[in-house]
Design a protein around this motif. Structure first.
Motif, PDB file in Angstrom:
ATOM      1  N   GLY A   1       0.802  -1.216   0.000  1.00 29.02           N
ATOM      2  CA  GLY A   1       0.000   0.000   0.000  1.00 29.02           C
ATOM      3  C   GLY A   1       0.841   1.275   0.000  1.00 29.02           C
ATOM      4  O   GLY A   1       0.321   2.366  -0.228  1.00 29.02           O
ATOM      5  N   LYS A   2       2.127   1.163   0.225  1.00 31.88           N
ATOM      6  CA  LYS A   2       3.004   2.348   0.235  1.00 31.88           C
ATOM      7  C   LYS A   2       3.557   2.596  -1.168  1.00 31.88           C
ATOM      8  O   LYS A   2       3.801   1.665  -1.933  1.00 31.88           O
ATOM      9  CB  LYS A   2       4.187   2.134   1.182  1.00 31.88           C
ATOM     10  CG  LYS A   2       3.861   2.312   2.654  1.00 31.88           C
ATOM     11  CD  LYS A   2       5.126   2.651   3.464  1.00 31.88           C
ATOM     12  CE  LYS A   2       4.789   3.297   4.785  1.00 31.88           C
ATOM     13  NZ  LYS A   2       4.160   2.352   5.733  1.00 31.88           N
ATOM     14  N   SER A   3       3.789   3.875  -1.457  1.00 30.25           N
ATOM     15  CA  SER A   3       4.482   4.189  -2.706  1.00 30.25           C
ATOM     16  C   SER A   3       5.988   4.043  -2.476  1.00 30.25           C
ATOM     17  O   SER A   3       6.445   4.021  -1.330  1.00 30.25           O
ATOM     18  CB  SER A   3       4.179   5.627  -3.137  1.00 30.25           C
ATOM     19  OG  SER A   3       4.858   6.530  -2.269  1.00 30.25           O
ATOM     20  N   LEU A   4       6.734   3.999  -3.570  1.00 33.27           N
ATOM     21  CA  LEU A   4       8.190   3.879  -3.434  1.00 33.27           C
ATOM     22  C   LEU A   4       8.759   5.101  -2.715  1.00 33.27           C
ATOM     23  O   LEU A   4       9.659   4.992  -1.891  1.00 33.27           O
ATOM     24  CB  LEU A   4       8.852   3.706  -4.809  1.00 33.27           C
ATOM     25  CG  LEU A   4       8.662   2.325  -5.439  1.00 33.27           C
ATOM     26  CD1 LEU A   4       9.348   2.263  -6.800  1.00 33.27           C
ATOM     27  CD2 LEU A   4       9.216   1.225  -4.534  1.00 33.27           C
ATOM     28  N   ALA A   5       8.200   6.262  -3.005  1.00 32.39           N
ATOM     29  CA  ALA A   5       8.683   7.487  -2.341  1.00 32.39           C
ATOM     30  C   ALA A   5       8.437   7.413  -0.843  1.00 32.39           C
ATOM     31  O   ALA A   5       9.309   7.737  -0.044  1.00 32.39           O
ATOM     32  CB  ALA A   5       7.992   8.704  -2.938  1.00 32.39           C
ATOM     33  N   GLU A   6       7.228   6.954  -0.455  1.00 29.39           N
ATOM     34  CA  GLU A   6       6.909   6.835   0.971  1.00 29.39           C
ATOM     35  C   GLU A   6       7.814   5.801   1.645  1.00 29.39           C
ATOM     36  O   GLU A   6       8.235   5.964   2.777  1.00 29.39           O
ATOM     37  CB  GLU A   6       5.443   6.421   1.159  1.00 29.39           C
ATOM     38  CG  GLU A   6       4.442   7.516   0.810  1.00 29.39           C
ATOM     39  CD  GLU A   6       3.017   6.978   0.633  1.00 29.39           C
ATOM     40  OE1 GLU A   6       2.099   7.815   0.509  1.00 29.39           O
ATOM     41  OE2 GLU A   6       2.827   5.745   0.593  1.00 29.39           O
TER      42      GLU A   6
ATOM     43  N   ALA B   1       9.278  -1.893 -15.248  1.00 29.47           N
ATOM     44  CA  ALA B   1      10.704  -1.572 -15.196  1.00 29.47           C
ATOM     45  C   ALA B   1      10.896  -0.119 -14.769  1.00 29.47           C
ATOM     46  O   ALA B   1      10.099   0.745 -15.119  1.00 29.47           O
ATOM     47  CB  ALA B   1      11.341  -1.805 -16.564  1.00 29.47           C
ATOM     48  N   SER B   2      11.944   0.159 -14.011  1.00 30.23           N
ATOM     49  CA  SER B   2      12.236   1.511 -13.505  1.00 30.23           C
ATOM     50  C   SER B   2      10.978   2.183 -12.948  1.00 30.23           C
ATOM     51  O   SER B   2      10.563   3.222 -13.449  1.00 30.23           O
ATOM     52  CB  SER B   2      12.819   2.391 -14.615  1.00 30.23           C
ATOM     53  OG  SER B   2      13.951   1.785 -15.185  1.00 30.23           O
ATOM     54  N   PRO B   3      10.347   1.604 -11.924  1.00 35.50           N
ATOM     55  CA  PRO B   3       9.098   2.169 -11.400  1.00 35.50           C
ATOM     56  C   PRO B   3       9.332   3.568 -10.811  1.00 35.50           C
ATOM     57  O   PRO B   3      10.358   3.817 -10.179  1.00 35.50           O
ATOM     58  CB  PRO B   3       8.689   1.176 -10.298  1.00 35.50           C
ATOM     59  CG  PRO B   3       9.940   0.466  -9.921  1.00 35.50           C
ATOM     60  CD  PRO B   3      10.799   0.427 -11.151  1.00 35.50           C
TER      61      PRO B   3
END
Ligand SMILES: Nc1ncnc2c1ncn2[C@@H]1O[C@H](COP(=O)(O)OP(=O)(O)OP(=O)(O)O)[C@@H](O)[C@H]1O
Ligand SMILES: Nc1ncnc2c1ncn2[C@@H]1O[C@H](COP(=O)(O)OP(=O)(O)OP(=O)(O)O)[C@@H](O)[C@H]1O
Lengths: 213, 213
Positions: free
Chosen positions: A159-164, A186-188
Motif C-alpha cells: 500500500g506504500k508508494s516507493l517514495a513513501e 521496469a524503472s518504477p
C-alpha cells in the motif's frame, strides 16, 4: 568465436576447456602428463603433451598467436608461474591463472597475469551467498557483496508508494523493477504503489537486502 | 539471520565461514587441527577444535540444533562422508558438502547431502562463461522469457551514451546498472557514456538480449 590455450588439465583446466568448446570456441589444451593427455584424447579436439615451462615447445605450437591463455597448474607453483610468464612473453593478449593462495595470486598479478582465480576461496564465498538466500526468490551476483535479488514485497510496504517507503534512503537499495502478475514494471517511478504479491527486483548489497526483508 | 555449522576450515570452509559472518549470520566453525583452530581464533567468533567423525563430540556442541551444516573436509573423503552422515543423523535440516570428484559427489548425495559443491569444476565452468564474451556473465530468471542479464558491453556501444545508444527503443531492454571496475552505477542516466570493459545489467526479454549482444 574465440581461441584459447589452456595449460594444465586438472579438474579446473579440464572443466574450463570443455565448457569453452561447448560454447563454440577453439581450445588448444596442453599438459605435461602423457597419461592425462591420452585420457583426454577422445574428449578434447586439440590436446597435446607439452611442458609449459619450455618456451621453445610453447613457441612451436604457436601459443603466442592466442588471444587468451589460462594457466591451470595447481600443485607446482613455480611451473604455474613460469607458464604464465612465458605466455605473456610470447605475446598472448590476455593471460589468466588459477592459484591456491592469496600470496600466489599477488605474485601472479605482479608478473603479468591479467586475472587470477582462487577456486576454493570463491566457491566458499559463492556458497555463502547462495545459502543466505532462503528469503530471496532468485539472485544474480555482481561480485563482492553486491547483486540483484528478486524477493517478495515485505508486508510493511504493502500500500506504500516507493517514495513513501524511501527504500534507497533507508537501505541503500534500488528497486529496479516490480514483478506483478507475470508482467514487469521496469524503472518504477516514485509514486508507484506496492501491492500484496509483488516481487521486488532489488539492486544493492546483499547484507542490506537481508536487513530489508 | 541464520545459524550455520561449518566443518573443516581449509580455504573453502574458511572463506565460507567468513562470508556468512559478514552477511550477519551465526557460524560455529569446527576443525580437528588444533593449530588451524588457534590460527583462526581471533578471526572467527566461534571456532572449536573437534573431530567431526565423532558423533558424541558433535552432539556435545549442539550441532543437531543447526539449520544448515556444511562439510568442507577435502583430502580425507571418508571423514568428509562421515561428517556429512552424522550431521544428517543428528537432525541438521540442510546438509551441504564439498567434494573433489563427481564420484564423491554422487556418493554424498546418496547418503543424504542436500547439495554438493565441486569448487574446481564449477570455477572452470564459470571462468569459461566469463571469458566467453558473447555469453551472459550471469543471469536471473523472472519467468517466461524475461530476466536480468549481466553481459559485456558490445563493442559498437563503447564511447556512446545511453541516450545515443537508444537501447530501450531499439531492443525493448532496460539498462538498470553498469558494473565498472568492481563498482556499480545504479539507474544510469541518459548521458552516461559506456566504456570498454563495462558490464551492462539489462532487464527484459532474453530473446531481445540475444539480438543485442
Ligand atoms: N610444466 C607443466 N606443463 C604442463 N602441464 C603441467 C605442468 N606441470 C603440471 N602440469 C599439469 O597441470 C595439471 C594440474 O595440476 P595439478 O594436478 O598439480 O593441480 P590441481 O590444483 O590438483 O588441479 P585441479 O585442482 O584443477 O584438479 C596436471 O594435470 C599436471 O600434469
Ligand atoms: N575429522 C575431521 N574433523 C574436523 N575437521 C577435519 C577432519 N578431517 C580434516 N579436517 C579439516 O578439514 C580441513 C580441510 O581439509 P583439507 O585441507 O584436507 O581439504 P582441502 O580440500 O585441501 O581444503 P581446501 O581446498 O578447502 O583448502 C583441514 O583444516 C582439516 O584439518
Amino acid at each position: 568465436h574465440q581461441e584459447f590455450v589452456v595449460v594444465g588439465l586438472g579438474r579446473f583446466g579440464t572443466s574450463l576447456a570443455r565448457a569453452l568448446i561447448e560454447f563454440g570456441h577453439s581450445v588448444l589444451a596442453l599438459d605435461s602428463d602423457t597419461n592425462r593427455v591420452q585420457q583426454l584424447a577422445n574428449d578434447l579436439p586439440h590436446v597435446i603433451a607439452l611442458d609449459a615451462t619450455n618456451i621453445d615447445a610453447l613457441r612451436e605450437v604457436g601459443v603466442g598467436d592466442f588471444e587468451t591463455g589460462v594457466s591451470c597448474i595447481g600443485t607446482n607453483f613455480e611451473a604455474n608461474l613460469l607458464a604464465t610468464v612465458l605466455m605473456r612473453q610470447l605475446g598472448v593478449k590476455r593471460v589468466v591463472a588459477k592459484a591456491r593462495t592469496r600470496t600466489q595470486r599477488l605474485i601472479l598479478l605482479k608478473v603479468g597475469a591479467d586475472d587470477v582465480i582462487l577456486p576454493e576461496h570463491e566457491a566458499g564465498l559463492r556458497l555463502a551467498r547462495r545459502l543466505s538466500q532462503i528469503e530471496f526468490v532468485d539472485y544474480l551476483s555482481l561480485g563482492g557483496d553486491t547483486g540483484v535479488v528478486e524477493l517478495r514485497v515485505p508486508a510493511r510496504y504493502i500500500g506504500k508508494s516507493l517514495a513513501e517507503a524511501a527504500i534507497r534512503q533507508n537501505y541503500g537499495l534500488t528497486v529496479v523493477a516490480i514483478h506483478r502478475d507475470g508482467s514487469l514494471i521496469a524503472s518504477p517511478g516514485p509514486d508507484v504503489r506496492m501491492q500484496a504479491e509483488d516481487e521486488l527486483l532489488i539492486l544493492g548489497r546483499i547484507s542490506d537486502a537481508e536487513r530489508f526483508v
